[in-house]
Design a protein around this motif. Sequence first.
Motif, PDB file in Angstrom:
ATOM      1  N   SER A   1       0.808  -1.218   0.000  1.00 23.84           N
ATOM      2  CA  SER A   1       0.000   0.000   0.000  1.00 23.84           C
ATOM      3  C   SER A   1       0.846   1.276   0.000  1.00 23.84           C
ATOM      4  O   SER A   1       0.298   2.368  -0.055  1.00 23.84           O
ATOM      5  CB  SER A   1      -0.927   0.005   1.228  1.00 23.84           C
TER       6      SER A   1
ATOM      7  N   THR B   1       5.643   2.374  -5.821  1.00 29.51           N
ATOM      8  CA  THR B   1       5.436   2.808  -7.212  1.00 29.51           C
ATOM      9  C   THR B   1       6.428   3.904  -7.595  1.00 29.51           C
ATOM     10  O   THR B   1       7.030   3.872  -8.683  1.00 29.51           O
ATOM     11  CB  THR B   1       3.994   3.344  -7.378  1.00 29.51           C
TER      12      THR B   1
ATOM     13  N   MET C   1       3.094  -0.101 -12.261  1.00 29.51           N
ATOM     14  CA  MET C   1       2.429   1.195 -12.106  1.00 29.51           C
ATOM     15  C   MET C   1       3.421   2.353 -12.238  1.00 29.51           C
ATOM     16  O   MET C   1       3.126   3.370 -12.857  1.00 29.51           O
ATOM     17  CB  MET C   1       1.693   1.260 -10.765  1.00 29.51           C
TER      18      MET C   1
ATOM     19  N   ARG D   1       2.925   4.917 -15.281  1.00 26.72           N
ATOM     20  CA  ARG D   1       2.668   6.339 -15.048  1.00 26.72           C
ATOM     21  C   ARG D   1       3.678   7.192 -15.827  1.00 26.72           C
ATOM     22  O   ARG D   1       3.320   8.161 -16.490  1.00 26.72           O
ATOM     23  CB  ARG D   1       2.773   6.622 -13.539  1.00 26.72           C
TER      24      ARG D   1
ATOM     25  N   TYR E   1      -6.395 -10.214 -10.860  1.00 24.41           N
ATOM     26  CA  TYR E   1      -6.287  -8.830 -11.345  1.00 24.41           C
ATOM     27  C   TYR E   1      -7.204  -8.578 -12.545  1.00 24.41           C
ATOM     28  O   TYR E   1      -7.767  -7.504 -12.699  1.00 24.41           O
ATOM     29  CB  TYR E   1      -4.847  -8.510 -11.761  1.00 24.41           C
TER      30      TYR E   1
ATOM     31  N   THR F   1     -10.541  -6.857 -12.297  1.00 29.30           N
ATOM     32  CA  THR F   1     -10.662  -5.407 -12.126  1.00 29.30           C
ATOM     33  C   THR F   1     -10.878  -4.704 -13.468  1.00 29.30           C
ATOM     34  O   THR F   1     -11.236  -3.540 -13.506  1.00 29.30           O
ATOM     35  CB  THR F   1      -9.400  -4.788 -11.457  1.00 29.30           C
TER      36      THR F   1
ATOM     37  N   GLU G   1      -3.321  -2.368  -3.161  1.00 29.07           N
ATOM     38  CA  GLU G   1      -3.846  -1.001  -3.268  1.00 29.07           C
ATOM     39  C   GLU G   1      -3.143  -0.159  -4.325  1.00 29.07           C
ATOM     40  O   GLU G   1      -3.646   0.884  -4.726  1.00 29.07           O
ATOM     41  CB  GLU G   1      -3.725  -0.305  -1.903  1.00 29.07           C
ATOM     42  N   LEU G   2      -1.958  -0.581  -4.774  1.00 26.44           N
ATOM     43  CA  LEU G   2      -1.216   0.237  -5.735  1.00 26.44           C
ATOM     44  C   LEU G   2      -1.693   0.037  -7.171  1.00 26.44           C
ATOM     45  O   LEU G   2      -1.437   0.866  -8.031  1.00 26.44           O
ATOM     46  CB  LEU G   2       0.286  -0.078  -5.644  1.00 26.44           C
TER      47      LEU G   2
ATOM     48  N   GLU H   1      -3.630   0.263 -10.392  1.00 30.36           N
ATOM     49  CA  GLU H   1      -4.590   1.233 -10.927  1.00 30.36           C
ATOM     50  C   GLU H   1      -5.089   0.727 -12.279  1.00 30.36           C
ATOM     51  O   GLU H   1      -4.394   0.864 -13.284  1.00 30.36           O
ATOM     52  CB  GLU H   1      -3.913   2.598 -11.139  1.00 30.36           C
TER      53      GLU H   1
ATOM     54  N   GLU I   1      -7.065   1.798 -14.413  1.00 33.02           N
ATOM     55  CA  GLU I   1      -7.184   2.789 -15.495  1.00 33.02           C
ATOM     56  C   GLU I   1      -5.850   3.034 -16.206  1.00 33.02           C
ATOM     57  O   GLU I   1      -5.817   3.603 -17.291  1.00 33.02           O
ATOM     58  CB  GLU I   1      -7.814   4.097 -14.981  1.00 33.02           C
ATOM     59  N   LEU I   2      -4.734   2.586 -15.611  1.00 30.60           N
ATOM     60  CA  LEU I   2      -3.425   2.733 -16.272  1.00 30.60           C
ATOM     61  C   LEU I   2      -3.079   1.499 -17.115  1.00 30.60           C
ATOM     62  O   LEU I   2      -1.994   1.419 -17.684  1.00 30.60           O
ATOM     63  CB  LEU I   2      -2.320   2.932 -15.232  1.00 30.60           C
TER      64      LEU I   2
END
Length: 326
Positions: A148, A153, A186, A190, A211, A214, A238-239, A241, A243-244
Motif C-alpha cells: 500500500s 510505485t 504502475m 505512469r 487482477y 478489475t 492497493e497500488l 490502478e 485505469e493505467l
Amino acid sequence: MTDHLDPKGSVLETVGRTPLVSVQAAPDSVPVYAKLESFNPGASVKDRIGKYMLERMLERGDVSPGGTVIEPTAGNTGIGIAVAAGQLDLEAVFVVPERFSVEKQQLMDALGAEVINTPTSEGMGGAIERAHELAEELDDAVVPQQFSNPLNTEAHYETTAPEVYEALDGEVGAVVAGCGTAGTLMGMARYARERDPETYVGAVEPTGSLYAGTKGADVEEGEYKIEGIGTHDPTTNELFEPELVDDVIQVRDREAQNELKRLASEEGHLVASSAGAASVAALAVAERIQQGKIDAPHDSVVTMFPDSSERYLSKGIYRSFEEWTE
Ligand code: PMP
C-alpha cells in the motif's frame, strides 16, 4: 548504462542501472527488451524499493538511524530491505509465515535481519497483523508495507522507467510486466503515459489470479505455481490502478515454465517463473503490434525479468512440469 565501473562506497550504490537486453525470440520488426533485475546486489527488482523506501522514510523522519523496519514479507522484498537497512543503520525484522521458502529466509538472516515466523494457518494476514503489533511495541519502528506504500510505485517511476527511456531514446511502444504489488508496472506505466498517453500497458498475472477481474473479465480463481506475481484478493493490492492498464494478460504455469527453460537454453537467461510469464506476454504483445492489432506509438516492447532462477533450484524450477508443480 550499467556502467558500474567507477569505485563505489557500498553495494547500495549498485542498486538499479541494470542491463536492458533484447529477447531474441521477438519479431525482427518489433523488438522486445527485458530489464535484468538479478544484476542488483540482492539479486532482484526489490532492491530498488528497499533502497528507495528506506531512504525516503529516513528523510521524512518516519524512522531515525538506529530504528527498526518491520515488513511482513516472504520473499525478495525482505532481501531488498535487508540490504538497504544494513547500509542505512536500521535494524530489519521480517515476519514470515512458516510455509515460505527457507532459502530466502536464510539470506535475510545472513544480511543481519531478524526473521520471525507466524503460523502457516494464519497466512499473510497473520504476518501483517504481527508486524504492526511489533511496531507498536518498539520505540522507533516503521512498517513500509509494500502493498500500500506509494513509495513502492515511486521507486520505479523515479528509477526503472527513466533508465528504460534513456536506453531506448524514449522510443517505447509498450510496457508489459508482472504484477505482485504492481509497484513495478504502475511506476513504469505512469511515467510512460506522461511521455505518451498512447503507450500500451499490459499487466501480467498467472492464470488463476484475479487482477483481470478489475478490468471486467470473468476470471476464475485458482492455484498457481508462478512466484512473485498475482493476487487472490485485488482489494489488498492497493497500488494497482486499472485505469493505467490496457489489458491484463494471464499466463499458465506450463507456458511460463516452458519459456523460462527456453530463455536459459536458447538465450542464456537464468531467470525465474515471473520472468517466464512476462516474456510470454511481452512476445505476444510484440506479435499483436506487428499484426496491427495493437496500435502502439513505437514498434518496441519493454518488460522486466525480476529475479534469478538460482533462488528456486530446490523447488525444481528446471525439472519436469509435474516435479515443479507437485
Ligand atoms: N517477480 C518476482 C520474483 C517478485 O518477487 C515480484 C515482487 N512480488 C514481482 C515479480 C512483482 O513485482 P511488483 O511487486 O512490483 O509487482
